[in-house]
Design a protein around this motif. Structure first.
Motif, short mmCIF file in Angstrom:
data_model
loop_
_atom_site.label_atom_id
_atom_site.label_comp_id
_atom_site.label_asym_id
_atom_site.label_seq_id
_atom_site.Cartn_x
_atom_site.Cartn_y
_atom_site.Cartn_z
N GLY A 16 43.38 -3.52 -3.11
CA GLY A 16 44.08 -2.25 -2.99
C GLY A 16 43.97 -1.45 -4.26
N TRP A 17 44.76 -0.40 -4.38
CA TRP A 17 44.69 0.49 -5.53
C TRP A 17 45.25 -0.18 -6.77
N GLY A 18 44.76 0.28 -7.93
CA GLY A 18 45.21 -0.26 -9.21
C GLY A 18 44.05 -0.26 -10.18
N ALA A 19 43.74 -1.41 -10.75
CA ALA A 19 42.58 -1.52 -11.64
C ALA A 19 41.32 -1.16 -10.85
N GLU A 20 40.39 -0.45 -11.50
CA GLU A 20 39.19 -0.02 -10.80
C GLU A 20 38.04 0.19 -11.77
N GLN A 21 36.90 0.53 -11.20
CA GLN A 21 35.70 0.76 -12.00
C GLN A 21 35.87 1.99 -12.89
N ALA A 22 35.14 2.01 -14.01
CA ALA A 22 35.18 3.14 -14.92
C ALA A 22 34.41 4.33 -14.34
N SER A 23 34.55 5.46 -14.99
CA SER A 23 33.90 6.68 -14.50
C SER A 23 32.50 6.86 -15.06
N ASP A 24 32.03 5.88 -15.81
CA ASP A 24 30.69 6.01 -16.41
C ASP A 24 29.91 4.70 -16.25
N LEU A 25 29.78 4.25 -15.01
CA LEU A 25 29.03 3.02 -14.75
C LEU A 25 27.58 3.16 -15.16
#
Length: 228
Positions: A162-171
């Motif tokens: 679910g929502w929370g920790a996620e991938q960065a915006s500069d993979l």
């Protein structure tokens, strides 16, 4: 019906499947007692391999839920904690995969978002994650392993179910991956401009170089995406 996976009992779920929480090691044989024709079931090629006529586990050692769909004869594997609760990126290194245009075991079972499938990527080696399958049309509900919608992708990696920790915006995307996918607006991963996948072809996505969560609860990684 009584189903046991490597000695762990599978319990019925509200969805009509049977779910077992299994402690298993990479390379272990996977035995399903109480399941007919287990050798002929659909098993994703990232979590399972076939060696000398035996079904073997292909992901790293750990605890996993095996959700057995006895009607359509496929199994869904997710990384979990010992008590069966969803594994996290912070604690177990689990990456949850959500979005549209990605599916298991057929394209009419797309993952979706808030109430989606919450499938975790198979960690095939320490720090190396994999998801593979065929490119098909959105309406294809018969091709087992139809994992990629050939004309549309919009997905994202998360650090929990679910929502929370996620991938960065500069993979980081490899040169090969850039032929097929892009990161759109610093958020979702989508199809590269003007690109479609070859229908019926198999594509594999590999995720490596994963970083610890930063102060914004995000992690970076490198994605390779290619046709086999």
């Amino acid at each position: 019906m009584n189903i046991w996976v490597n000695g762990f009992k599978a319990e019925p779920t509200p969805q009509g499947t049977y779910k077992a929480v299994v402690s298993i090691k990479k390379g272990d044989k996977v035995e399903a007692v109480g399941v007919e024709d287990w050798i002929y079931w659909y098993r994703d090629p990232d979590h399972f391999t076939l060696k000398d006529g035996a079904i073997c586990f292909n992901a790293v050692d750990g605890h996993y839920s095996f959700e057995m769909n006895t009607e359509y004869k496929f199994v869904t594997v997710r990384r979990v904690k010992e008590d069966g609760s969803p594994a996290t990126y912070k604690d177990e290194g689990a990456i949850t995969f959500m979005g549209w245009g990605v599916a298991h075991p057929v394209m009419t079972n797309q993952f979706g978002w808030e109430n989606g499938a919450m499938v975790t990527l198979a960690e095939v080696e320490d720090g190396v994650y994999q998801f593979s399958g065929k490119a098909v049309e959105e309406t294809n509900g018969t091709t087992l392993g139809g994992a990629w919608r050939y004309d549309y992708l919009s997905f994202k990696f998360f650090g929990q179910a679910g929502w929370g920790a996620e991938q960065a915006s500069d993979l980081n995307l490899t040169d090969e991956a850039k032929k097929y996918i892009k990161q759109s607006g610093g958020t979702n991963i989508e199809m590269a401009d003007g690109v479609t996948l070859e229908k019926g072809a198999t594509y594999v996505m590999t995720v490596t170089d994963c970083t610890p969560l930063d102060g914004d609860n995000k992690f970076n990684c490198t994605i390779d995406f290619r046709k086999l």
